[in-house]
Design an enzyme around this catalytic site. Structure first.
Site, PDB file in Angstrom:
ATOM      1  N   GLN A 158      70.402  61.753  51.466  1.00 53.00           N
ATOM      2  CA  GLN A 158      69.132  61.346  50.852  1.00 53.00           C
ATOM      3  C   GLN A 158      67.974  62.115  51.498  1.00 53.00           C
ATOM      4  O   GLN A 158      67.834  62.131  52.715  1.00 53.00           O
ATOM      5  CB  GLN A 158      68.946  59.826  51.048  1.00 53.00           C
ATOM      6  CG  GLN A 158      67.713  59.250  50.397  1.00 53.00           C
ATOM      7  CD  GLN A 158      67.767  59.317  48.866  1.00 53.00           C
ATOM      8  OE1 GLN A 158      68.762  58.972  48.248  1.00 53.00           O
ATOM      9  NE2 GLN A 158      66.692  59.786  48.256  1.00 53.00           N
TER      10      GLN A 158
ATOM     11  N   ASP B  62      75.059  66.069  44.501  1.00 46.64           N
ATOM     12  CA  ASP B  62      73.633  66.266  44.237  1.00 46.64           C
ATOM     13  C   ASP B  62      73.350  67.707  43.772  1.00 46.64           C
ATOM     14  O   ASP B  62      72.243  68.019  43.356  1.00 46.64           O
ATOM     15  CB  ASP B  62      72.821  65.998  45.518  1.00 46.64           C
ATOM     16  CG  ASP B  62      71.920  64.784  45.368  1.00 46.64           C
ATOM     17  OD1 ASP B  62      71.775  64.287  44.231  1.00 46.64           O
ATOM     18  OD2 ASP B  62      71.367  64.345  46.396  1.00 46.64           O
TER      19      ASP B  62
ATOM     20  N   LYS C  92      71.209  53.338  43.868  1.00 47.98           N
ATOM     21  CA  LYS C  92      72.459  54.100  43.716  1.00 47.98           C
ATOM     22  C   LYS C  92      73.657  53.192  44.015  1.00 47.98           C
ATOM     23  O   LYS C  92      74.674  53.242  43.334  1.00 47.98           O
ATOM     24  CB  LYS C  92      72.449  55.320  44.647  1.00 47.98           C
ATOM     25  CG  LYS C  92      71.492  56.400  44.161  1.00 47.98           C
ATOM     26  CD  LYS C  92      71.159  57.457  45.200  1.00 47.98           C
ATOM     27  CE  LYS C  92      70.033  58.353  44.671  1.00 47.98           C
ATOM     28  NZ  LYS C  92      69.536  59.308  45.653  1.00 47.98           N
TER      29      LYS C  92
END
Ligand code: NDP
Length: 285
Positions: free
Chosen positions: A97, A120, A52
């Site tokens: 994450q 997200d 990322k």
């Protein structure tokens, strides 16, 4: 022989467009910035975060990493960090994450992320908006899959879409996205009986279970479109959930692993960060 859906190439062209958008934002004084929180030492997560970071660098998105030690991170300290990032006007996107250590409540953490920065798409408000068919941040993997199908002009209308796997991050958002495209959607999971009865009816089969080469040729209809979300490591090599070598002769389209869904997931994350920066700019006008 199936046509390969080249997620790597498609993701690259999306990143080029995003770079132009990012440059335009910078010319207007906005520097898109993503904050990533990583708790603990999960090696796969570290690789995902590194990828990322690389994608951000390529596009020109600023990247800030918060690496928290498992032993010293409490629920309170995690929530406090997210609140600080929510308040910080220079941060446009926040990504936690997963997985995070089991003693921490990931649902509370996702709930705390400001929905406007939730790149997200895991905040319940954004999940709800997706169910209602409203504009929102859509979880990156399902979003990437739909984008791929669009780019390859694979129409979902009236088609039998069978999704194997019902996780919050892949299967469930896909249900809604496929419904929005007027597909007839069936969702299978570990308690489904006679799985192959369902998979064999799929015009479009999307598999996200995390078991290498699980879907065999005889479970797939002739000329089906097969999307393989799985990422499994066998002897240091990556494998999908689909027996690619045998199914590629039967499907009309198929995604490879690696080089299929994975790069699209990251491209959609980048897309969401740019979208977040654009939206926040509009709000502060
Ligand atoms: P989860 O473990 O959260 O969910 C797996 C799902 O598969 C569950 O719904 C489970 O059913 C179902 N399942 C497990 N075994 C079977 C079986 N034998 N038959 C039918 N269904 C089964 O996984 P994720 O959704 O997070 O990830 C799935 C895979 O996709 C993994 O390999 C992961 O690494 C990969 N992945 C790839 C991404 C990418 O960018 N390419 C992004 C995210 C994930 P039940 O609900 O009943 O337990």
């Amino acid at each position: 022989m199936a046509e390969l859906i080249n997620g790597k190439e498609l993701a690259q062209s999306i990143r080029q467009i995003l770079k132009i958008k990012c440059d335009e934002l910078k010319e207007k004084g906005i520097k898109p910035k993503l904050a990533v929180i990583l708790v603990g030492d999960d090696s796969a997560s570290k690789i995902y975060v590194r990828n990322k970071n690389k994608a951000c660098e390529e596009i020109g998105i600023e990247f800030e990493e918060y690496i928290l030690k498992e032993e010293t991170t409490t629920q309170e300290s995690l929530i406090k960090l997210i609140e600080n990032l929510n308040e910080n006007p220079n941060i446009h996107g926040i990504l936690l994450q997963s997985p995070i250590p089991q003693n921490l409540d990931i649902n509370e953490a996702f709930r705390t992320i400001n929905p406007d920065k939730d790149v997200d798409g895991f905040n319940p408000l954004n999940v709800g908006k997706l169910s209602l068919g409203q504009d929102t941040f859509v979880a990156c993997t399902p979003h990437g899959i739909i984008k791929m199908l669009e780019e390859y002009k694979i129409d979902l209308e009236g088609k039998n879409v069978v999704i194997v796997g019902r996780s919050n991050i892949v299967g469930k958002p896909l249900i809604q996205l496929c419904l929005n495209k007027n597909a007839t959607v069936t969702v299978c999971h570990s308690r489904t009986q006679n799985l192959e009865e369902y998979t064999k009816k799929a015009d479009i089969l999307i598999v996200a279970i995390g078991k290498p080469n699980f879907i065999k040729e005889d479970m797939v209809k002739q000329d089906a479109v097969v999307i393989d979300v799985g990422i499994n490591r066998i002897d240091g090599k990556l494998a999908g959930d689909v027996d690619f070598e045998n199914i590629k002769n039967k499907a009309s389209y198929i995604t490879p692993v690696p080089g299929g869904v994975g790069p699209m997931t990251i491209a959609m994350l980048m897309n969401n960060v740019i979208k977040a920066a654009e939206n926040q700019k509009l709000k502060t006008k």
